[in-house]
Design a protein around this motif. Structure first.
Motif, PDB file in Angstrom:
ATOM      1  N   ASP A  73     -15.651   1.030  85.991  1.00 13.68           N
ATOM      2  CA  ASP A  73     -14.823   0.378  84.981  1.00 13.68           C
ATOM      3  C   ASP A  73     -14.705   1.258  83.736  1.00 13.68           C
ATOM      4  O   ASP A  73     -13.615   1.420  83.175  1.00 13.68           O
ATOM      5  N   LEU A  74     -15.800   1.846  83.318  1.00 14.84           N
ATOM      6  CA  LEU A  74     -15.784   2.726  82.155  1.00 14.84           C
ATOM      7  C   LEU A  74     -14.902   3.940  82.415  1.00 14.84           C
ATOM      8  O   LEU A  74     -14.097   4.339  81.558  1.00 14.84           O
ATOM      9  N   LEU A  75     -15.027   4.533  83.603  1.00 16.63           N
ATOM     10  CA  LEU A  75     -14.210   5.695  83.937  1.00 16.63           C
ATOM     11  C   LEU A  75     -12.730   5.333  83.935  1.00 16.63           C
ATOM     12  O   LEU A  75     -11.900   6.064  83.385  1.00 16.63           O
ATOM     13  N   ARG A  76     -12.391   4.196  84.540  1.00 15.61           N
ATOM     14  CA  ARG A  76     -10.991   3.772  84.601  1.00 15.61           C
ATOM     15  C   ARG A  76     -10.429   3.582  83.192  1.00 15.61           C
ATOM     16  O   ARG A  76      -9.318   4.029  82.886  1.00 15.61           O
ATOM     17  N   GLN A  77     -11.188   2.933  82.324  1.00 15.29           N
ATOM     18  CA  GLN A  77     -10.693   2.679  80.974  1.00 15.29           C
ATOM     19  C   GLN A  77     -10.623   3.957  80.137  1.00 15.29           C
ATOM     20  O   GLN A  77      -9.720   4.106  79.292  1.00 15.29           O
TER      21      GLN A  77
END
Length: 212
Positions: A73-77
């Motif tokens: 999720d952090l990478l996507r954001q």
């Protein structure tokens, strides 16, 4: 690239809740996201992990798990943040000069800004490769790219065009620019990318000259 570890899994997410949308929590989340995006732009995707992200943000991986739903999720954001920066810079360049009234002129004005984003562009192309290598896990990173860029490109098209025509020209322009930028990042052939871009501008000029 490593986006998982024992502490990054379901048990860790169960122990730490994300910020619940409070103004203070949201401000902190944005601050952390900007720092992680800066690290991605500087160092790329290889070896990305929550712990690396935490070091870049000056915090702990547990704090990141409070604000984000795990490493993916952090990478996507963070990738979304880099895309937003790229488009914001390009749109600002296109709008800076009142003389940029035509689509071709606006795209021409945005091109230098897009080319300057070499570090961020490299990460965004790495993200596409990541999605291709593991589509089940990261496919959304690539699938959402056009959806995120397309509204900005549509905004540059003449307002008096039909919705269908605006979509067709915006999609063509976006695909061409992405291809040229990928070629520039992978080969470093600035002369070739500029030549391809000039062909795109001529195509846009012909499209506009054709009228509504």
């Amino acid at each position: 690239m490593n986006t998982t570890s024992a502490d990054d899994g379901a048990s860790a997410r169960a122990r730490y809740r994300r910020s619940a949308g409070s103004p203070r929590g949201e401000a902190r989340r944005r601050e952390l996201l900007d720092l992680v995006a800066d690290d991605l732009a500087a160092n790329g995707l290889p070896d990305f992990s929550l712990r690396r992200a935490a070091r870049a943000a000056g915090t702990t991986h547990k704090v990141l798990l409070y604000h984000f739903d795990g490493a993916d999720d952090l990478l996507r954001q963070a990738i979304l943040k880099l895309r937003e920066r790229r488009m914001d810079n390009a749109l600002a360049a296109a709008a800076r000069d009142p003389a940029h009234r035509t689509l071709a002129a606006r795209v021409r004005a945005a091109w230098p800004a897009l080319k300057r984003e070499q570090a961020g562009a490299r990460v965004l192309e790495q993200a596409v490769g990541l999605a291709m290598c593991n589509p089940d896990r990261h496919g959304g990173i690539a699938r959402t790219a056009a959806q995120e860029y397309l509204p900005a490109m549509l905004s540059l098209c003449p307002a008096d065009w039909s919705d269908r025509r605006r979509l067709e020209v915006a999609a063509m322009t976006l695909a061409t620019l992405r291809g040229l930028l990928m070629e520039l990042v992978t080969s470093g052939d600035s002369e070739g990318a500029d030549a391809g871009f000039e062909a795109l501008v001529r195509a846009l000029e012909r499209e506009e000259a054709a009228g509504g």
